[in-house]
Design a protein around this motif. Sequence first.
Motif, PDB file in Angstrom:
ATOM      1  N   UNK A 108       0.804  -1.170   0.007  1.00 24.43           N
ATOM      2  CA  UNK A 108       0.142  -0.070  -0.029  1.00 24.43           C
ATOM      3  C   UNK A 108       0.761   1.286   0.037  1.00 24.43           C
ATOM      4  N   UNK A 109       0.639   2.278  -1.031  1.00 24.98           N
ATOM      5  CA  UNK A 109       1.280   3.338  -1.057  1.00 24.98           C
ATOM      6  C   UNK A 109       1.122   4.002   0.116  1.00 24.98           C
ATOM      7  N   UNK A 110       2.400   4.805   0.867  1.00 27.80           N
ATOM      8  CA  UNK A 110       2.073   5.655   1.986  1.00 27.80           C
ATOM      9  C   UNK A 110       1.640   6.724   1.314  1.00 27.80           C
ATOM     10  N   UNK A 111       1.785   7.129   0.328  1.00 26.92           N
ATOM     11  CA  UNK A 111       1.309   8.730  -0.143  1.00 26.92           C
ATOM     12  C   UNK A 111      -0.196   8.555  -0.752  1.00 26.92           C
ATOM     13  N   UNK A 112      -0.482   7.606  -1.270  1.00 29.47           N
ATOM     14  CA  UNK A 112      -1.939   7.576  -1.831  1.00 29.47           C
ATOM     15  C   UNK A 112      -2.724   6.668  -1.258  1.00 29.47           C
ATOM     16  N   UNK A 113      -2.309   5.869  -0.396  1.00 35.73           N
ATOM     17  CA  UNK A 113      -3.028   4.781   0.327  1.00 35.73           C
ATOM     18  C   UNK A 113      -3.569   3.562  -0.727  1.00 35.73           C
ATOM     19  N   UNK A 114      -3.179   3.629  -1.909  1.00 39.41           N
ATOM     20  CA  UNK A 114      -3.751   2.588  -2.932  1.00 39.41           C
ATOM     21  C   UNK A 114      -2.836   1.372  -3.065  1.00 39.41           C
ATOM     22  N   UNK A 115      -3.328   0.190  -3.203  1.00 39.90           N
ATOM     23  CA  UNK A 115      -2.462  -0.957  -3.487  1.00 39.90           C
ATOM     24  C   UNK A 115      -1.677  -0.897  -4.697  1.00 39.90           C
ATOM     25  N   UNK A 116      -0.479  -0.970  -4.531  1.00 37.08           N
ATOM     26  CA  UNK A 116       0.568  -1.339  -5.981  1.00 37.08           C
ATOM     27  C   UNK A 116       0.941  -2.526  -5.997  1.00 37.08           C
ATOM     28  N   UNK A 117       1.472  -2.898  -7.032  1.00 38.73           N
ATOM     29  CA  UNK A 117       2.326  -4.259  -7.348  1.00 38.73           C
ATOM     30  C   UNK A 117       3.758  -3.681  -7.928  1.00 38.73           C
ATOM     31  N   UNK A 118       4.673  -4.161  -7.021  1.00 38.19           N
ATOM     32  CA  UNK A 118       6.009  -4.181  -7.506  1.00 38.19           C
ATOM     33  C   UNK A 118       6.293  -5.072  -8.763  1.00 38.19           C
ATOM     34  N   UNK A 119       6.900  -4.721  -9.905  1.00 37.14           N
ATOM     35  CA  UNK A 119       6.929  -5.561 -10.950  1.00 37.14           C
ATOM     36  C   UNK A 119       8.103  -6.663 -10.598  1.00 37.14           C
ATOM     37  N   UNK A 120       7.490  -7.856 -10.856  1.00 36.35           N
ATOM     38  CA  UNK A 120       8.437  -8.746 -10.514  1.00 36.35           C
ATOM     39  C   UNK A 120       8.777  -9.778 -11.601  1.00 36.35           C
ATOM     40  N   UNK A 121       8.732  -9.276 -12.926  1.00 36.84           N
ATOM     41  CA  UNK A 121       9.067 -10.338 -13.927  1.00 36.84           C
ATOM     42  C   UNK A 121      10.444 -10.590 -14.200  1.00 36.84           C
ATOM     43  N   UNK A 122      11.340  -9.757 -13.592  1.00 33.25           N
ATOM     44  CA  UNK A 122      12.971  -9.935 -14.249  1.00 33.25           C
ATOM     45  C   UNK A 122      13.332 -11.072 -13.318  1.00 33.25           C
ATOM     46  N   UNK A 123      14.480 -11.687 -13.697  1.00 32.87           N
ATOM     47  CA  UNK A 123      15.087 -12.610 -12.801  1.00 32.87           C
ATOM     48  C   UNK A 123      15.589 -12.161 -11.417  1.00 32.87           C
ATOM     49  N   UNK A 124      16.286 -10.828 -11.881  1.00 30.12           N
ATOM     50  CA  UNK A 124      16.987 -10.222 -11.047  1.00 30.12           C
ATOM     51  C   UNK A 124      16.159 -10.020  -9.720  1.00 30.12           C
ATOM     52  N   UNK A 125      14.818  -9.349  -9.925  1.00 22.57           N
ATOM     53  CA  UNK A 125      14.004  -9.156  -8.959  1.00 22.57           C
ATOM     54  C   UNK A 125      13.635 -10.663  -8.088  1.00 22.57           C
ATOM     55  N   UNK A 126      13.575 -11.549  -9.052  1.00 19.52           N
ATOM     56  CA  UNK A 126      13.146 -12.801  -8.354  1.00 19.52           C
ATOM     57  C   UNK A 126      14.284 -13.317  -7.553  1.00 19.52           C
ATOM     58  N   UNK A 127      15.420 -13.206  -8.039  1.00 22.74           N
ATOM     59  CA  UNK A 127      16.545 -13.737  -7.229  1.00 22.74           C
ATOM     60  C   UNK A 127      16.836 -13.222  -5.897  1.00 22.74           C
ATOM     61  N   UNK A 128      16.675 -11.712  -5.717  1.00 21.91           N
ATOM     62  CA  UNK A 128      16.550 -11.112  -4.394  1.00 21.91           C
ATOM     63  C   UNK A 128      15.238 -11.235  -3.591  1.00 21.91           C
ATOM     64  N   UNK A 129      14.219 -11.727  -4.250  1.00 24.32           N
ATOM     65  CA  UNK A 129      13.153 -11.958  -3.519  1.00 24.32           C
ATOM     66  C   UNK A 129      13.370 -13.472  -2.822  1.00 24.32           C
TER      67      UNK A 129
END
Length: 993
Positions: free
Chosen positions: A461-482
């Motif tokens: 949830x964005x602290x500034x807007x209060x909306x639910x956002x989704x962090x893009x996780x299609x890259x292998x770099x993102x998946x490796x760190x996660x």
Amino acid sequence: MRETLAKWVSDAGALYHVERFGFSQPPSQLSYLRSRGDDYYISLVGELFDRLHEPYNDSVDWSQLGNAITQAGGVGVDQAPVYRGILEPEAAVLAAAAFYFGGYSASAYLTLKATDPGALSEMQRACYELLARPSTITSARVSTLVGAVRRGNLDAIQAQSEEAAEREAFALKSAPDEWVGWRLFRRILSRFQETNIRAVLPDGDSEFWDSLVRSLLNRDPPVWDFFPSQIDAIRSGLLGGATSFSIQMPTGAGKTALSETLLYYHLKRHPEDVAILLVPYRSLAAELRGSLVKRLGRMGLPARCAYGGTVPTRDEVQDFDDMRALVATPEALSGLLSAEPNLFARVSLVICDEGHLLDSGARGVGLELLLARMRAREIGPPKFVFVSAIVPNIEEINTWLDGTDETVVRSDYRPALAEFAVLRVSGTNTRTMVSLQIHPHQDASTFSIENFLSRDDFRYRSASTGRLNTYSFNSMKTQAIAAARKALSMGPVAVFAANKRGNQGAVGLANELLAQLESPLPMPAPMQFVEDGAKLQAAVEYFTLEYGASWVGTRALAAGAVLHHGDIPQETREVVEALVRREDVRLAICTNTLAEGVNLPIRTLVLYSVQRCGPDGAAENLLARDIKNLVGRAGRAGATTKGLVICANPGQWPLVAPVAQQQPGERVSGALLELMRRLQSALSQQSLTLTNDILEGVTALHTLIDGIDATLIDLAAEELGEDELVRIAGELSSQTFAARQAEPATTALMKQVFELRAQRVAAIKGAGRLGWIRETGTRARMLESVEAKLLPMRERWDDIEAATDPELVEALLTWAWDLPEMAEAVKEAYRGVPPTRSDFTRVLEAWIDGQPLIELARRASIDIDAMLGVHARVISYVLQVAVEQGVGLLKKLLEADDRELAQAVADFPEHLRFGVPTAAARVLAAGGLRHRRAAVALGRSPELGTLVDRSAVFPTARHLLDDRERWLPSMGRLVLENTLEDLRDPSVSDDQE
């Protein structure tokens, strides 16, 4: 293990991972484990006692049983046992016993490390203490056993074993509960009787071993017995005789302790000799300086460490007559052997660690020629012990080093086993799902954790807007760190990248972690696992002072993770390694500089990429043997009972799978052979006739000719003429490992190279200058450049009063700037856009003035990551080597003309090496202070002034640090605490004053 129980163990292992990765609801196919926990645990205990009568043939089965009992009993983790009727301490003892029976004594110790023995019965307590090795022993039986090892009384251990057998037999008839305790104790004691250090060492009960045994017993944790791999090597005759040995031992199987035992035995048996431990990396040498080197000294065997430049410093050659053991990198050793011929003659043992690096570019060429140089020694070669985890053709290398079929020892024992997994991606966009497939190489036990990573893991949830956002996780770099973040709950995690910089390198991974942490994703964060915030903050302060607050390494550390790669200065790498080793920080993002060489407690290794970007931008696959060496870091003895390796890129799993399947890697042929083949091809394509000018003009060949020259200089006796030296050179070329494998044309070319260098050495000898090369440890190819270009740079060289005189810096840099290796290094480090010499001079002056690297980057108008490369490649390596070589030869040229070299000029190479502006700072840095910042700050103090004698500098520095508040602003807490520790260490100052 029975098939049904093996399936149960496999399912329980899958459930363990599901729970440790944060999934509250297990998959339906594993739910039966929750309702049948008592049956499962009782089956495991029954299996353990069945195997006391009929042991497993494969030690891995014992490890699997130990891990299964550990998990079922809730040992060492924040979870309840699967069976409510068992006490965790009892389960811990049973699991530890299973590990111990398989030879996994470090896992047994670790299993019991956090166990409270208060609820154990008398015999359970004896079992516990025999496996856990506590500092305070309450069991009279265990106390007797340890005392027997300390005194060398093996008969007392035999008597204990006989009594235990009698008590077990009696208890079987009268007290079944007691029989369980006695049965377990007798089996543990039976193994201890075979594997304790006295039982394994030849004539182990003699007083000869007392110092080593005391050292082993007094460590934390104490060493009471040897690993199976160490036992195999010792019982194969490694310690005795002069015949060379080669040992193949997996990473973490006890190579360092085995080397220490060998050094002790050899030096005690040969009291006039010197033994050498060759290590490939400065980081490993630095680690051993604080452990093995100190321990040998306490055992009465003075030891030293050398891993600086190619020309030894005054401190490195001081008191060599008393030195018995030397830990050194090949480059440092080559310089020492040239500068100290008496040392060369005293060496009778050379242990070559990480020997597979024979294949490693310039380092491999230098190593092979160094070993060939020792083989060609006039009094005969020393005993070689070649050690590596990953050389399938080790017999060939052993034969080259004059070993025999009986002196090759192979072991596949690993004190902590590794499991493998791979990320599998399905779906696209918002429906993307990443599963974790465990044991993908074992069809019978393959299991997938579905939704291991899914959209829910990346929604916030964005602290500034209060909306639910989704962090893009299609890259292998993102998946490796996660994936790494999810694994943090199991212990320390390392994420490996094959490259340092760039979006796909270690720096890019660190930036990815920071980007993820900017959003409140519902995944574990590294800071959650930092227990000592003050210690971490001290390290962050140090990074900020040296590299700036905005550097990615500083920001990552502030977030609870470390960045480690080869461009980061050695002193900082040691800070990082200490944080990971003590588990003050659990997440490391690294290249092979952290994943290889140093011993760290890595529980999970995430392989982001096993392909590196080559010089031409094309992807190059890592060799299977290099991947094997990497994954050997997952699961370390005494740190974890098993490791997990996650391949983040499913497309690269075929490169990892052969390693998981324990297939042999590529053979080692040596970088020298590869270099000769490339030279042969280049000469043919360009229709060139090989000359010494060509050899000296190609920087890629410098390691080759420097190694050949050093060997020939050793052999160039006064009475030898040029023809005889050329003949010897031709014979010497045939003694290399490359010559044993090369085609006739390549062998002929190599002989020609050696003969050409013999002609060059003979010419230097004829001019009466060979002694200069020997005395200074410098390189023959530098002589002409120093005489023709450096010497005329100044009319006088005796009128310089300060080593930091700008005119001196300008003269030396002007000369070095035109060297081909310098031009190539500058171009590479500045990524094809080299600075002018005057611009580089400003950077160099800042370095010598003691300025931090962030200031050097500002002066060069480049980012800190680029400056790290400039410092690593140019300032602290190529320029440093050139200057120390040039000044050494310059002194000899002046002396030949009855002229003098100012002491300030002679001191300059050390000012350049350590980056310090004053004489006192130079003395402190050369004397062992690990932090440049401390040497600079103390060296600038009025109290030290112009002091240059270490017997005055070190006591004064210790006295100055009594006023801690004075130094805290300039040093920071971490540097101040480490410097206080350095100045209290006798090996840094007192023994050399």
